[in-house]
Motif scaffolding. Structure first.
Motif, PDB file in Angstrom:
ATOM      1  N   ARG A 138       0.803  -1.228   0.000  1.00  0.00           N
ATOM      2  CA  ARG A 138       0.000   0.000   0.000  1.00  0.00           C
ATOM      3  C   ARG A 138       0.834   1.276   0.000  1.00  0.00           C
ATOM      4  N   GLU A 139       1.867   1.283   0.843  1.00  0.00           N
ATOM      5  CA  GLU A 139       2.662   2.512   0.938  1.00  0.00           C
ATOM      6  C   GLU A 139       3.410   2.783  -0.349  1.00  0.00           C
ATOM      7  N   TYR A 143       3.210   5.943  -2.949  1.00  0.00           N
ATOM      8  CA  TYR A 143       4.375   6.719  -3.376  1.00  0.00           C
ATOM      9  C   TYR A 143       4.402   6.852  -4.896  1.00  0.00           C
TER      10      TYR A 143
END
Ligand code: SF4
Length: 378
Positions: A138-139, A143
Motif C-alpha cells: 500500500r505505501e 508513493y
C-alpha cells in the motif's frame, strides 16, 4: 528446475499451442500521475490522442485479418472516454472482429470500474477485464501513484472521488477482478515486476490473490490471465523518473523464471501466463515455450498506431488531439506518443518464431471449453 517443471506442465496442459493478442490503445489522456509512466498527467512533453469509434473499427478489421483472436482496449485514466465513448468502442471492436473471426474476444485494461459497468460492457461484447495492481504494498503504491483516479478511485458515475486518508484507489483496484467475475467476465491480475524492492512479495501476492478468487468463486472463475508488466524507460527522456530512482531489477534475466513460477503456482489450466512486449522477442518466445499460452505480438502503444496512414480518412479517426502541429497527427507524431519503450516484432515474425519451435497459434476461446479439459485429463 523450476523452468523445466513449468515446461512439462505447460506441454501437459496447453500442448504446443499459443493464443495471440493485440493491445489497441484508445486514449493517452490520463488524469493519474504514476511516476513510472510516460502518460502521467504532469508529463507536459507528451503528445495526447484519443480515437473515435470509426478508428477502432478500422483497426479492428486490419488486426482481425492478421489472425488475432483477442483484442485488448487499453488507455490512460481518461474519465471522459469512460463516461462517453467506452460502450461504443467495445461494441465497435467486437462487431468488426467477430465478423472476421467468430472466435474473437475483447478485453479492457483501463480504470477499474464498478460491477454494473462491467455488466453493461458485457452486453456490448466485453469478455474480460485486465487490472494490474502494480504493487500489493500500500505505501509503495501511494508513493508511485500519488494522485488521480488510480490513487483516489472513481464513483458509480465514473467521476473522480475526493482525496481521503484511506487508500481508496488501491483497494478499489484490488477488487476489480472480483467485480468482473461477479459480472460474468474473465479477469486478469498482475504486479509490476521489480517495482517493489522485495519483488518476491508482489509475485506471491498475485498468487495468493488469484488462489483466493478461485477458492471463493469456484467454477464461476474463468482461467486467470496473469500479466507481467515491467518498468521500462519512457520516450520523453527528460521527464523519465527511472534513471533517478534506484530501480535495478533485472527484468530480462528473471522474466522466464517468474513466468514459470506463475504457471506452477496455479491449478492446471487456471493460469494463462501472459508474455508481453516488455522483453525482447527471443526472451518472450522462450517464455511462451516455458509457461505462457497467451502472448502479445505486434505491440504498438499509442492511440491510432495500427491505422493505415496512406488509406485512412484521418480527419475522422481522432476524437481529441493535443501537442501536435495539425488537427490530424502524422504517423511519426502518433508513434512519438507511445506510453513507454518496448520491443517490437510483427505478428508474422512472432508466428514464424513460434512455428520454428513447433508451437502453433490457436484462439484463446479454445482454452475456455471446460468440456475439453475433462477429455484431456482422461
Ligand atoms: S500507468 Fe495508466 S493510470 Fe498511470 S499514468 Fe500511466 S496511463 Fe495513467
Amino acid at each position: 528446475m523450476v523452468v523445466d517443471a513449468a515446461r512439462m506442465q505447460r506441454r501437459r496442459t496447453f500442448g504446443q499451442s499459443v493464443a495471440t493478442m493485440v493491445p489497441i490503445e484508445v486514449t493517452s489522456f490520463c488524469a493519474s500521475t504514476c511516476r513510472f509512466c510516460g502518460w502521467r498527467a504532469d508529463n507536459k512533453e507528451m503528445v495526447r490522442l484519443s480515437i473515435t469509434e470509426t478508428a477502432i473499427r478500422e483497426q479492428a478489421r486490419i488486426l482481425a485479418r492478421k489472425g488475432f483472436s483477442h483484442f485488448e482496449i487499453a488507455g490512460g485514466d481518461d474519465l471522459t472516454l469512460l463516461q462517453q465513448h467506452l460502450k461504443g468502442l467495445v461494441r465497435g471492436l467486437k462487431e468488426e472482429t467477430s465478423a472476421v473471426n467468430p472466435e474473437a474476444r475483447v478485453s479492457v485494461c483501463l480504470v477499474p470500474m464498478h460491477e454494473q459497468h462491467y455488466r453493461d460492457l458485457r452486453q456490448e461484447g466485453l469478455d474480460c477485464v485486465l487490472t494490474w495492481q502494480e504493487t500489493y504494498d500500500r505505501e509503495l503504491y501511494g508513493y508511485h501513484i500519488p494522485s488521480g483516479p488510480k490513487a483516489w478511485g472513481v464513483d458509480e458515475q465514473l467521476r473522480l472521488q475526493k482525496k481521503t486518508d484511506e487508500p481508496v484507489g488501491f483497494l478499489h483496484r484490488l477488487r476489480s477482478q472480483e467485480l468482473a467475475i461477479r459480472a460474468g467476465l474473465q479477469a486478469g491480475l498482475g504486479a509490476m515486476i521489480g517495482l517493489s524492492k522485495v519483488t518476491e512479495a508482489d509475485i506471491l501476492s498475485v498468487v495468493l490473490h488469484g488462489r483466493r478468487l478461485i477458492e471463493h468463486y469456484g467454477d464461476a472463475v474463468e482461467p486467470l490471465i496473469i500479466g507481467m508488466p515491467a518498468w521500462n524507460p519512457i520516450l520523453t527522456q527528460a521527464s523519465d523518473n527511472r534513471p533517478a530512482s534506484e530501480f535495478d531489477f533485472d527484468t530480462q534475466g528473471n522474466f522466464e523464471l517468474i513466468a514459470a513460477i506463475y504457471l506452477l503456482a496455479f491449478p492446471d489450466r487456471m493460469a494463462w501466463v501472459f508474455a508481453n512486449g516488455r522483453v525482447p522477442p527471443d526472451i518472450q518466445t522462450d517464455c511462451v515455450e516455458t509457461a505462457c499460452c497467451f502472448t502479445s505480438t505486434l505491440v504498438q502503444i499509442s492511440p491510432g498506431a495500427y491505422l493505415d496512414f496512406k488509406q485512412s480518412e484521418l480527419d475522422t479517426m481522432f476524437e481529441r488531439v493535443r501537442g501536435v502541429a495539425e488537427a490530424t497527427p502524422t504517423f511519426e507524431e502518433v508513434m512519438s506518443g507511445e506510453q513507454f519503450m518496448h520491443y517490437f516484432a510483427s505478428h508474422e515474425e512472432f508466428v514464424a518464431g513460434f512455428e520454428a519451435r513447433n508451437l502453433h497459434v490457436v484462439s484463446d476461446r479454445s482454452y475456455l471449453r471446460r468440456a475439453d479439459w475433462a477429455v484431456a485429463a482422461e
